[in-house]
Motif scaffolding. Structure first.
Motif, PDB file in Angstrom:
ATOM      1  N   PRO A  92       0.801  -1.231   0.000  1.00 26.77           N
ATOM      2  CA  PRO A  92       0.000   0.000   0.000  1.00 26.77           C
ATOM      3  C   PRO A  92       0.831   1.277   0.000  1.00 26.77           C
ATOM      4  CG  PRO A  92      -0.860  -1.583   1.596  1.00 26.77           C
ATOM      5  CD  PRO A  92       0.453  -2.116   1.128  1.00 26.77           C
ATOM      6  N   TYR A  93       2.035   1.242   0.574  1.00 25.01           N
ATOM      7  CA  TYR A  93       2.845   2.447   0.657  1.00 25.01           C
ATOM      8  C   TYR A  93       3.239   2.972  -0.717  1.00 25.01           C
ATOM      9  CZ  TYR A  93       6.497  -1.141   0.244  1.00 25.01           C
ATOM     10  OH  TYR A  93       7.255  -2.217  -0.159  1.00 25.01           O
ATOM     11  N   LEU A  94       3.278   2.103  -1.737  1.00 22.42           N
ATOM     12  CA  LEU A  94       3.647   2.553  -3.077  1.00 22.42           C
ATOM     13  C   LEU A  94       2.603   3.493  -3.670  1.00 22.42           C
ATOM     14  CD1 LEU A  94       5.143  -0.689  -4.679  1.00 22.42           C
ATOM     15  CD2 LEU A  94       6.354   1.298  -3.761  1.00 22.42           C
ATOM     16  N   HIS A  95       1.405   3.487  -3.101  1.00 24.03           N
ATOM     17  CA  HIS A  95       0.371   4.404  -3.579  1.00 24.03           C
ATOM     18  C   HIS A  95       0.795   5.861  -3.395  1.00 24.03           C
ATOM     19  CE1 HIS A  95      -3.784   5.595  -4.551  1.00 24.03           C
ATOM     20  NE2 HIS A  95      -3.652   6.509  -3.606  1.00 24.03           N
ATOM     21  N   SER A  96       1.609   6.134  -2.394  1.00 25.33           N
ATOM     22  CA  SER A  96       2.007   7.507  -2.094  1.00 25.33           C
ATOM     23  C   SER A  96       3.426   7.819  -2.567  1.00 25.33           C
ATOM     24  CB  SER A  96       1.897   7.762  -0.583  1.00 25.33           C
ATOM     25  OG  SER A  96       2.741   6.874   0.134  1.00 25.33           O
ATOM     26  N   TRP A  97       3.961   7.025  -3.471  1.00 21.95           N
ATOM     27  CA  TRP A  97       5.269   7.304  -4.044  1.00 21.95           C
ATOM     28  C   TRP A  97       5.114   7.922  -5.420  1.00 21.95           C
ATOM     29  CZ3 TRP A  97       9.328   2.939  -2.695  1.00 21.95           C
ATOM     30  CH2 TRP A  97       9.429   2.830  -1.301  1.00 21.95           C
ATOM     31  N   LEU A  98       6.165   8.587  -5.890  1.00 17.54           N
ATOM     32  CA  LEU A  98       6.099   9.351  -7.132  1.00 17.54           C
ATOM     33  C   LEU A  98       5.737   8.538  -8.372  1.00 17.54           C
ATOM     34  CD1 LEU A  98       6.532  11.914  -8.822  1.00 17.54           C
ATOM     35  CD2 LEU A  98       8.983  11.372  -8.861  1.00 17.54           C
ATOM     36  N   PRO A  99       6.301   7.344  -8.601  1.00 13.84           N
ATOM     37  CA  PRO A  99       6.082   6.685  -9.899  1.00 13.84           C
ATOM     38  C   PRO A  99       4.617   6.572 -10.309  1.00 13.84           C
ATOM     39  CG  PRO A  99       7.826   5.570  -8.728  1.00 13.84           C
ATOM     40  CD  PRO A  99       7.272   6.587  -7.779  1.00 13.84           C
ATOM     41  N   ARG A 100       3.715   6.226  -9.385  1.00 21.02           N
ATOM     42  CA  ARG A 100       2.323   6.042  -9.782  1.00 21.02           C
ATOM     43  C   ARG A 100       1.624   7.372 -10.103  1.00 21.02           C
ATOM     44  NH1 ARG A 100      -1.500   7.699  -6.738  1.00 21.02           N
ATOM     45  NH2 ARG A 100      -3.047   6.443  -7.862  1.00 21.02           N
ATOM     46  N   SER A 101       2.239   8.495  -9.771  1.00 25.09           N
ATOM     47  CA  SER A 101       1.649   9.807 -10.053  1.00 25.09           C
ATOM     48  C   SER A 101       2.280  10.493 -11.256  1.00 25.09           C
ATOM     49  CB  SER A 101       1.778  10.723  -8.822  1.00 25.09           C
ATOM     50  OG  SER A 101       1.118  10.175  -7.701  1.00 25.09           O
ATOM     51  N   LEU A 102       3.248   9.852 -11.895  1.00 26.96           N
ATOM     52  CA  LEU A 102       3.964  10.512 -12.982  1.00 26.96           C
ATOM     53  C   LEU A 102       3.041  10.896 -14.133  1.00 26.96           C
ATOM     54  CD1 LEU A 102       7.370   8.604 -13.247  1.00 26.96           C
ATOM     55  CD2 LEU A 102       7.015  11.033 -12.745  1.00 26.96           C
ATOM     56  N   GLY A 103       2.009  10.090 -14.387  1.00 25.97           N
ATOM     57  CA  GLY A 103       1.100  10.411 -15.475  1.00 25.97           C
ATOM     58  C   GLY A 103       0.384  11.728 -15.270  1.00 25.97           C
ATOM     59  N   MET A 104       0.083  12.078 -14.022  1.00 27.81           N
ATOM     60  CA  MET A 104      -0.599  13.344 -13.740  1.00 27.81           C
ATOM     61  C   MET A 104       0.350  14.521 -13.957  1.00 27.81           C
ATOM     62  SD  MET A 104      -2.476  11.950 -10.301  1.00 27.81           S
ATOM     63  CE  MET A 104      -2.891  10.192 -10.263  1.00 27.81           C
ATOM     64  N   PHE A 105       1.607  14.380 -13.574  1.00 26.04           N
ATOM     65  CA  PHE A 105       2.591  15.418 -13.893  1.00 26.04           C
ATOM     66  C   PHE A 105       2.799  15.512 -15.403  1.00 26.04           C
ATOM     67  CE2 PHE A 105       3.840  14.319  -9.505  1.00 26.04           C
ATOM     68  CZ  PHE A 105       3.909  15.579  -8.939  1.00 26.04           C
ATOM     69  N   ALA A 106       2.750  14.360 -16.074  1.00 30.96           N
ATOM     70  CA  ALA A 106       2.978  14.332 -17.521  1.00 30.96           C
ATOM     71  C   ALA A 106       1.920  15.129 -18.277  1.00 30.96           C
ATOM     72  CB  ALA A 106       3.017  12.892 -18.022  1.00 30.96           C
ATOM     73  N   VAL A 107       0.695  15.196 -17.739  1.00 30.99           N
ATOM     74  CA  VAL A 107      -0.345  16.007 -18.380  1.00 30.99           C
ATOM     75  C   VAL A 107       0.128  17.443 -18.520  1.00 30.99           C
ATOM     76  CG1 VAL A 107      -2.632  17.009 -18.022  1.00 30.99           C
ATOM     77  CG2 VAL A 107      -2.291  14.568 -17.697  1.00 30.99           C
ATOM     78  N   GLY A 108       0.610  18.020 -17.419  1.00 33.71           N
ATOM     79  CA  GLY A 108       1.092  19.389 -17.469  1.00 33.71           C
ATOM     80  C   GLY A 108       2.333  19.540 -18.327  1.00 33.71           C
ATOM     81  N   MET A 109       3.246  18.581 -18.265  1.00 36.66           N
ATOM     82  CA  MET A 109       4.458  18.662 -19.078  1.00 36.66           C
ATOM     83  C   MET A 109       4.125  18.642 -20.560  1.00 36.66           C
ATOM     84  SD  MET A 109       6.847  16.080 -16.799  1.00 36.66           S
ATOM     85  CE  MET A 109       8.303  16.243 -17.834  1.00 36.66           C
ATOM     86  N   ALA A 110       3.168  17.809 -20.959  1.00 36.85           N
ATOM     87  CA  ALA A 110       2.765  17.757 -22.360  1.00 36.85           C
ATOM     88  C   ALA A 110       2.141  19.080 -22.793  1.00 36.85           C
ATOM     89  CB  ALA A 110       1.792  16.602 -22.581  1.00 36.85           C
ATOM     90  N   LEU A 111       1.326  19.670 -21.938  1.00 37.67           N
ATOM     91  CA  LEU A 111       0.736  20.972 -22.267  1.00 37.67           C
ATOM     92  C   LEU A 111       1.821  22.047 -22.374  1.00 37.67           C
ATOM     93  CD1 LEU A 111      -2.438  20.877 -19.984  1.00 37.67           C
ATOM     94  CD2 LEU A 111      -2.383  20.757 -22.487  1.00 37.67           C
ATOM     95  N   ALA A 112       2.862  21.952 -21.552  1.00 39.50           N
ATOM     96  CA  ALA A 112       3.974  22.904 -21.659  1.00 39.50           C
ATOM     97  C   ALA A 112       4.640  22.803 -23.025  1.00 39.50           C
ATOM     98  CB  ALA A 112       4.987  22.644 -20.546  1.00 39.50           C
ATOM     99  N   VAL A 113       4.840  21.589 -23.501  1.00 37.14           N
ATOM    100  CA  VAL A 113       5.448  21.398 -24.824  1.00 37.14           C
ATOM    101  C   VAL A 113       4.544  21.957 -25.914  1.00 37.14           C
ATOM    102  CG1 VAL A 113       6.196  19.671 -26.509  1.00 37.14           C
ATOM    103  CG2 VAL A 113       6.788  19.393 -24.098  1.00 37.14           C
ATOM    104  N   VAL A 114       3.253  21.670 -25.836  1.00 32.32           N
ATOM    105  CA  VAL A 114       2.322  22.113 -26.874  1.00 32.32           C
ATOM    106  C   VAL A 114       2.256  23.634 -26.932  1.00 32.32           C
ATOM    107  CG1 VAL A 114      -0.114  22.140 -27.540  1.00 32.32           C
ATOM    108  CG2 VAL A 114       0.955  20.000 -26.841  1.00 32.32           C
ATOM    109  N   THR A 115       2.213  24.295 -25.774  1.00 33.15           N
ATOM    110  CA  THR A 115       2.136  25.757 -25.790  1.00 33.15           C
ATOM    111  C   THR A 115       3.387  26.379 -26.403  1.00 33.15           C
ATOM    112  OG1 THR A 115       2.984  25.813 -23.504  1.00 33.15           O
ATOM    113  CG2 THR A 115       0.604  25.873 -23.800  1.00 33.15           C
ATOM    114  N   GLU A 116       4.553  25.847 -26.082  1.00 36.40           N
ATOM    115  CA  GLU A 116       5.781  26.380 -26.669  1.00 36.40           C
ATOM    116  C   GLU A 116       5.907  26.003 -28.143  1.00 36.40           C
ATOM    117  OE1 GLU A 116       7.930  28.409 -25.439  1.00 36.40           O
ATOM    118  OE2 GLU A 116       7.306  28.464 -23.328  1.00 36.40           O
TER     119      GLU A 116
END
Length: 431
Positions: free
Chosen positions: A230-254
């Motif tokens: 259960p502790y892996l639920h609160s680690w970074l790897p499983r949340s990377l997709g949510m950060f990736a949403v913003g990173m992809a939008l950053a690329v598209v805007t530039e």
């Protein structure tokens, strides 16, 4: 949770050297006011979720409890905003083939933005509810460095020490901050494979960011197999997709600013999404409602199995995209004089630009930090047991107390710390 504007000094889009570029391109420099409104929405959703959980209303069967439980969707909004705003300078550099922000200066600014206010709240919570551990150097180090989620034999119950249970997501944010320069380096290496063709460079960047989403999905496997962790639920790897949403939008805007031709598909995509706030809002609402169904798992931290976790992850990522995308792709207000405020998808930007929304966004970090301290103090004062009470009875005083402390922290801690941003690792902006 906390996000920040671009790590480079602001520059007006009007400074762009090519006057032939069409109007209506996304804002990529300076302060984007509507994003403050998204921060406010995220902070208030998390506050509602925690009050509902503590009173037990969010655990009750029925529509109201389900809607309260889905308030945890405020966290993906914070993650997506961090990906958008923090990766944008590196996306700009990768597309142009220039140097990105200096890592030392970037880390210095992140530390000033996050740690001083957090240390005040963390110290308060430890002194109030963890006095038996005050003589433990390890406890203080884990809490003050936001690494307590990596303690596999914790001395607390739940998602963190008493009064700091929401900070697991801030620990994830800090992990992302530390990893981002390395991610940016790898992505810049991928972009270089596109040579001098900006379209190819952008596609390579988006492919690399998509891989982060794949990593997030694969991270679910060790969370459940061969045994539940259960502790892996609160680690970074499983949340990377949510950060990736913003990173992809950053690329598209530039990318939109650099796309060759008079009016290419990337620019049309940006205009379409920025004018589709109503459609995106409706889709976000549908996703929110789906996340409130039993398909998303139990109404508390963690999930029951791999497929339920995958469903929850997909819903969180889609919700973040549909809320953030139409705002991230908006053009600057001054480039569209006389533009409608309520029609053609402009209503969402108008609401999020409202002075109240912007102010709540500015103090949103304090709202996130203080909510559990205020909530627990209020419930002790009213002598309520856990999972008892009335949601509305608790929400009003907790919200008022949280807002007052958040405003104080913003005024006397966060704002003064910003004056030190440029003292380490500053680099003059370059075209």
């Amino acid at each position: 949770m906390v996000t920040a504007p671009s790590e480079l000094p602001p520059r007006s889009p009007g400074d762009d050297p090519d006057p032939a570029r069409p109007p209506g391109l996304p804002q990529v420099r300076g302060h984007q006011e509507p994003l403050d409104g998204i921060r406010a929405l995220a902070a208030l959703l998390v506050l509602v979720f925690h009050v509902g959980m503590e009173t037990g209303d969010a655990l009750e069967p029925g529509v109201f409890g389900a809607l309260l439980a889905a308030g945890e969707f405020g966290v993906p909004l914070f993650f997506a905003l961090s990906g958008l705003l923090l990766y944008r300078p590196w996306a700009r550099a990768a597309l142009d083939g220039t140097a990105g922000p200096r890592v030392l200066g970037y880390l210095w600014r992140r530390g000033l933005r996050v740690l001083p206010a957090y240390w005040i709240v963390a110290g308060t919570a430890l002194l109030l509810w963890s006095r038996e551990h005050l003589d433990s150097a390890r406890a203080w180090v884990e809490v003050l460095t936001l690494t307590f989620i990596y303690n596999l034999d914790p001395w607390w119950n739940g998602t963190g020490p008493h009064g700091l249970g929401q900070m697991w997501s801030l620990c994830v944010e800090v992990s992302f901050y530390l990893l981002l320069p390395l991610l940016a380096l790898v992505l810049a290496w991928l972009a270089a494979r596109g040579g001098d063709d900006v379209n190819r460079r952008a596609r390579w960047l988006l492919a690399g960011i998509l891989a982060l989403g794949v990593v997030a999905v694969l991270a679910l496997i060790p969370q459940f197999y061969p045994e539940p962790r259960p502790y892996l639920h609160s680690w970074l790897p499983r949340s990377l997709g949510m950060f990736a949403v913003g990173m992809a939008l950053a690329v598209v805007t530039e990318w939109a600013w650099r796309e060759p031709g008079a009016d290419g598909p990337v620019r049309r995509l940006c205009r379409t999404l920025s004018h589709s706030a109503t459609l995106c809002g409706a889709l976000a609402l549908i996703v929110y409602l789906l996340a409130a169904t039993p398909a998303a798992g139990p109404r508390f931290f963690g999930v029951e199995g791999l497929w339920v976790a995958l469903f929850s992850m997909v819903m969180s990522t889609l919700f973040a995209f549909f809320i953030v995308a139409p705002i991230a792709l908006l053009p600057p207000r001054h480039t569209a004089p006389g533009a409608p405020r309520w029609t053609n998808g402009a209503w969402l930007g108008t609401v999020l630009r409202h002075p109240v929304s912007r102010y709540l966004g500015r103090i949103s970090y304090g709202i996130f930090l203080w909510q559990f301290v205020v909530l627990y103090l209020w419930r002790e004062f009213t002598e309520q047991e856990v999972f008892t009470g009335t949601f509305l009875f608790d929400l009003a005083p907790v919200a008022i107390g949280t807002l007052l402390l958040a405003a104080a922290t913003h005024h006397w801690v966060e704002t003064p710390c910003r004056r030190w941003y440029g003292t380490v690792g500053a680099r003059p902006d370059r075209a």
